[in-house]
Design a protein around this motif. Structure first.
Motif, PDB file in Angstrom:
ATOM      1  N   LEU A  11      13.326  33.593  47.844  1.00 51.44           N
ATOM      2  CA  LEU A  11      14.326  32.540  47.984  1.00 51.44           C
ATOM      3  C   LEU A  11      15.307  32.441  46.818  1.00 51.44           C
ATOM      4  O   LEU A  11      16.301  31.724  46.927  1.00 51.44           O
ATOM      5  N   HIS A  12      15.039  33.116  45.717  1.00 56.16           N
ATOM      6  CA  HIS A  12      15.914  33.014  44.542  1.00 56.16           C
ATOM      7  C   HIS A  12      16.356  34.418  44.153  1.00 56.16           C
ATOM      8  O   HIS A  12      15.623  35.162  43.487  1.00 56.16           O
ATOM      9  N   HIS A  13      17.583  34.757  44.543  1.00 56.41           N
ATOM     10  CA  HIS A  13      18.033  36.146  44.455  1.00 56.41           C
ATOM     11  C   HIS A  13      19.559  36.154  44.454  1.00 56.41           C
ATOM     12  O   HIS A  13      20.196  35.507  45.283  1.00 56.41           O
ATOM     13  N   HIS A  14      20.136  36.863  43.491  1.00 55.59           N
ATOM     14  CA  HIS A  14      21.591  36.984  43.405  1.00 55.59           C
ATOM     15  C   HIS A  14      22.012  38.356  43.935  1.00 55.59           C
ATOM     16  O   HIS A  14      21.514  39.380  43.461  1.00 55.59           O
ATOM     17  N   LEU A  15      22.912  38.382  44.909  1.00 49.88           N
ATOM     18  CA  LEU A  15      23.274  39.653  45.524  1.00 49.88           C
ATOM     19  C   LEU A  15      23.834  40.631  44.505  1.00 49.88           C
ATOM     20  O   LEU A  15      23.366  41.778  44.407  1.00 49.88           O
ATOM     21  N   THR A 233       7.110  14.259  45.420  1.00 47.23           N
ATOM     22  CA  THR A 233       8.271  14.421  46.302  1.00 47.23           C
ATOM     23  C   THR A 233       8.258  15.731  47.085  1.00 47.23           C
ATOM     24  O   THR A 233       9.004  15.879  48.056  1.00 47.23           O
ATOM     25  N   GLY A 234       7.427  16.673  46.665  1.00 47.70           N
ATOM     26  CA  GLY A 234       7.368  17.957  47.360  1.00 47.70           C
ATOM     27  C   GLY A 234       8.546  18.876  47.080  1.00 47.70           C
ATOM     28  O   GLY A 234       8.780  19.840  47.832  1.00 47.70           O
ATOM     29  N   ILE A 235       9.280  18.600  46.004  1.00 41.20           N
ATOM     30  CA  ILE A 235      10.384  19.484  45.626  1.00 41.20           C
ATOM     31  C   ILE A 235       9.825  20.867  45.297  1.00 41.20           C
ATOM     32  O   ILE A 235       8.829  20.996  44.575  1.00 41.20           O
ATOM     33  N   VAL A 236      10.473  21.885  45.820  1.00 39.26           N
ATOM     34  CA  VAL A 236      10.002  23.261  45.639  1.00 39.26           C
ATOM     35  C   VAL A 236      10.742  23.934  44.486  1.00 39.26           C
ATOM     36  O   VAL A 236      11.970  23.841  44.387  1.00 39.26           O
ATOM     37  N   LEU A 237       9.991  24.610  43.627  1.00 38.26           N
ATOM     38  CA  LEU A 237      10.570  25.388  42.539  1.00 38.26           C
ATOM     39  C   LEU A 237      10.662  26.853  42.945  1.00 38.26           C
ATOM     40  O   LEU A 237       9.676  27.429  43.435  1.00 38.26           O
ATOM     41  N   GLU A 238      11.836  27.438  42.740  1.00 37.03           N
ATOM     42  CA  GLU A 238      12.043  28.866  42.987  1.00 37.03           C
ATOM     43  C   GLU A 238      11.799  29.581  41.651  1.00 37.03           C
ATOM     44  O   GLU A 238      12.708  29.722  40.839  1.00 37.03           O
ATOM     45  N   ILE A 239      10.582  30.033  41.425  1.00 35.40           N
ATOM     46  CA  ILE A 239      10.212  30.555  40.110  1.00 35.40           C
ATOM     47  C   ILE A 239      10.354  32.076  40.066  1.00 35.40           C
ATOM     48  O   ILE A 239       9.967  32.780  40.999  1.00 35.40           O
ATOM     49  N   CYS A 240      10.901  32.560  38.953  1.00 36.47           N
ATOM     50  CA  CYS A 240      11.140  33.989  38.747  1.00 36.47           C
ATOM     51  C   CYS A 240      10.517  34.394  37.415  1.00 36.47           C
ATOM     52  O   CYS A 240      11.221  34.492  36.392  1.00 36.47           O
ATOM     53  N   THR A 269       7.564  28.972  44.672  1.00 34.19           N
ATOM     54  CA  THR A 269       7.711  30.282  45.282  1.00 34.19           C
ATOM     55  C   THR A 269       7.907  31.310  44.173  1.00 34.19           C
ATOM     56  O   THR A 269       8.134  30.960  43.013  1.00 34.19           O
ATOM     57  N   VAL A 270       7.862  32.592  44.538  1.00 28.53           N
ATOM     58  CA  VAL A 270       8.032  33.687  43.581  1.00 28.53           C
ATOM     59  C   VAL A 270       9.211  34.550  44.022  1.00 28.53           C
ATOM     60  O   VAL A 270       9.289  34.951  45.188  1.00 28.53           O
ATOM     61  N   SER A 271      10.119  34.821  43.083  1.00 31.23           N
ATOM     62  CA  SER A 271      11.281  35.650  43.378  1.00 31.23           C
ATOM     63  C   SER A 271      11.628  36.522  42.179  1.00 31.23           C
ATOM     64  O   SER A 271      11.049  36.382  41.097  1.00 31.23           O
ATOM     65  N   THR A 272      12.623  37.400  42.368  1.00 27.21           N
ATOM     66  CA  THR A 272      12.987  38.365  41.324  1.00 27.21           C
ATOM     67  C   THR A 272      14.257  38.013  40.568  1.00 27.21           C
ATOM     68  O   THR A 272      14.544  38.612  39.535  1.00 27.21           O
ATOM     69  N   ALA A 307       7.194  29.100  50.793  1.00 28.55           N
ATOM     70  CA  ALA A 307       8.554  29.640  50.840  1.00 28.55           C
ATOM     71  C   ALA A 307       9.134  29.534  52.246  1.00 28.55           C
ATOM     72  O   ALA A 307      10.306  29.184  52.420  1.00 28.55           O
ATOM     73  N   LEU A 308       8.327  29.819  53.250  1.00 23.92           N
ATOM     74  CA  LEU A 308       8.810  29.726  54.628  1.00 23.92           C
ATOM     75  C   LEU A 308       9.192  28.294  54.967  1.00 23.92           C
ATOM     76  O   LEU A 308      10.249  28.038  55.561  1.00 23.92           O
ATOM     77  N   ASP A 309       8.355  27.348  54.575  1.00 25.52           N
ATOM     78  CA  ASP A 309       8.656  25.934  54.846  1.00 25.52           C
ATOM     79  C   ASP A 309       9.924  25.493  54.105  1.00 25.52           C
ATOM     80  O   ASP A 309      10.667  24.643  54.606  1.00 25.52           O
TER      81      ASP A 309
END
Length: 330
Positions: A11-15, A233-240, A269-272, A307-309
């Motif tokens: 979910l955390h990715h720069h093109l 609050t259930g805020i999701v962190l996009e962790i890299c 979540t986990v991203s690059t 991540a899907l949710d």
């Protein structure tokens, strides 16, 4: 099921930040542009810290000069991501780089990106969705123009709006107008915070921009009350993690707070982030997390369900991706 067989959501990715160095070198050579200084002796990108990373990122992006270049970029990036087991990817796209925030030009770039994404989905089974992202250090006026581009192209492919760039430039409230426009267009909202700006930057993004997710957010660990708020609050962190370590935010994997945040109950979540810049990949992220914290298939499966949710896609896309996350024997 082994870790290598696990389907992954990112979910955390720069093109542009995922551009293979060889592709950028080829484009620069074809245009007789000398950007050799951004590469190290091994041919990869070379950056020592975050300010230098921003400079190198913009230098690399400067050779992407038309919709055709972005089609090539999208195809190359998605082929590599699919090879890492990614089945669904949300990537940050910036009209600042795609047509200078001109809506007509932005539509042309977007059409090229979408066509390349559709071809990659047919060939590799990876689904791409876009998050239009304003650049914080470009200022709030340009962010408004970017938000207009986002609102005018919101739909099945453009599903979110966010802010990236230098966290120390300005204040989140300066960008509230842009986020309000994106919200009214029905886009999911995310903001880079809690990386270089500290835990207060997370609080500011939540209160001033009212985002659904936080990009990075790892510095929240320094504020127990904030951690509790994230849980409630259930805020999701996009962790890299690999990005944080490569840029010196943490000295090594075992020092990274991702496991403490997870054990506290924070959704993450986990991203690059920008994989070739930080010499990482989804496979490397998974392997290092397994080595550092003993994460097994069950933990990673849980991470991907979160991540899907948290994904900004529509219900039909979410249902299709959910089937890809199911164990092969089900």
């Amino acid at each position: 099921m082994s870790l290598t067989a696990l389907p992954r959501i990112e979910l955390h990715h720069h093109l542009e930040g995922a551009a293979p160095p060889a592709l950028i070198r080829d484009m620069a050579r074809a245009r007789h542009v000398d950007i050799s200084g951004i590469f190290g002796p091994d041919g990869g990108y070379f950056c020592r810290d975050f300010p230098q990373f921003l400079d190198i990122y913009e230098a690399a992006t400067s050779v992407l000069q038309g919709p055709g270049d972005y089609a090539r970029l999208t195809a190359a990036v998605l082929e590599q991501a699919a090879a890492q087991g990614v089945v669904y990817l949300e990537t940050f796209l910036s009209p600042d780089f795609c047509g200078g925030r001109d809506l007509t030009a932005w539509r042309e770039y977007l059409h090229a990106i979408e066509e390349a994404a559709a071809a990659a989905e047919a060939a590799h089974g990876i689904t791409l969705r876009g998050i239009v992202t304003c650049i914080r250090h470009f200022g709030p006026d340009k962010a408004r123009q970017t938000a207009l581009c986002a609102a005018e192209t919101a739909g099945p492919f453009i599903v979110g709006f966010g802010i990236a760039g230098n966290e120390t430039a300005g204040h989140p409230r300066d960008f509230a107008w842009a986020f309000d426009m994106a919200r009214e267009a029905g886009l999911g909202l995310t903001a880079h915070a809690g990386e270089w700006g500290g835990p207060q930057s997370v609080r500011d993004a939540l209160s001033d921009l009212r985002v659904d997710r936080i990009g990075h957010g790892v510095r929240a660990i320094e504020d127990p009350a904030l951690v509790e708020h994230l849980v409630e609050t259930g805020i999701v962190l996009e962790i890299c993690p690999g990005s944080n370590i490569a840029l010196g935010l943490y000295p090594d994997w075992r020092s990274h707070p991702i496991e403490r945040l997870r054990k506290a109950g924070v959704k993450l979540t986990v991203s690059t982030d920008d994989p070739p810049f930080f010499r990482t990949s989804m496979t490397r992220e998974y392997d290092r997390l397994a080595d550092a914290f003993g994460w097994d298939e069950d933990v990673f499966a849980q991470i991907n369900r979160v991540a899907l949710d948290a994904a900004f896609c529509d219900a039909d896309t979410r249902a299709a991706i959910a089937k890809k996350l199911e164990p092969a024997d089900v």
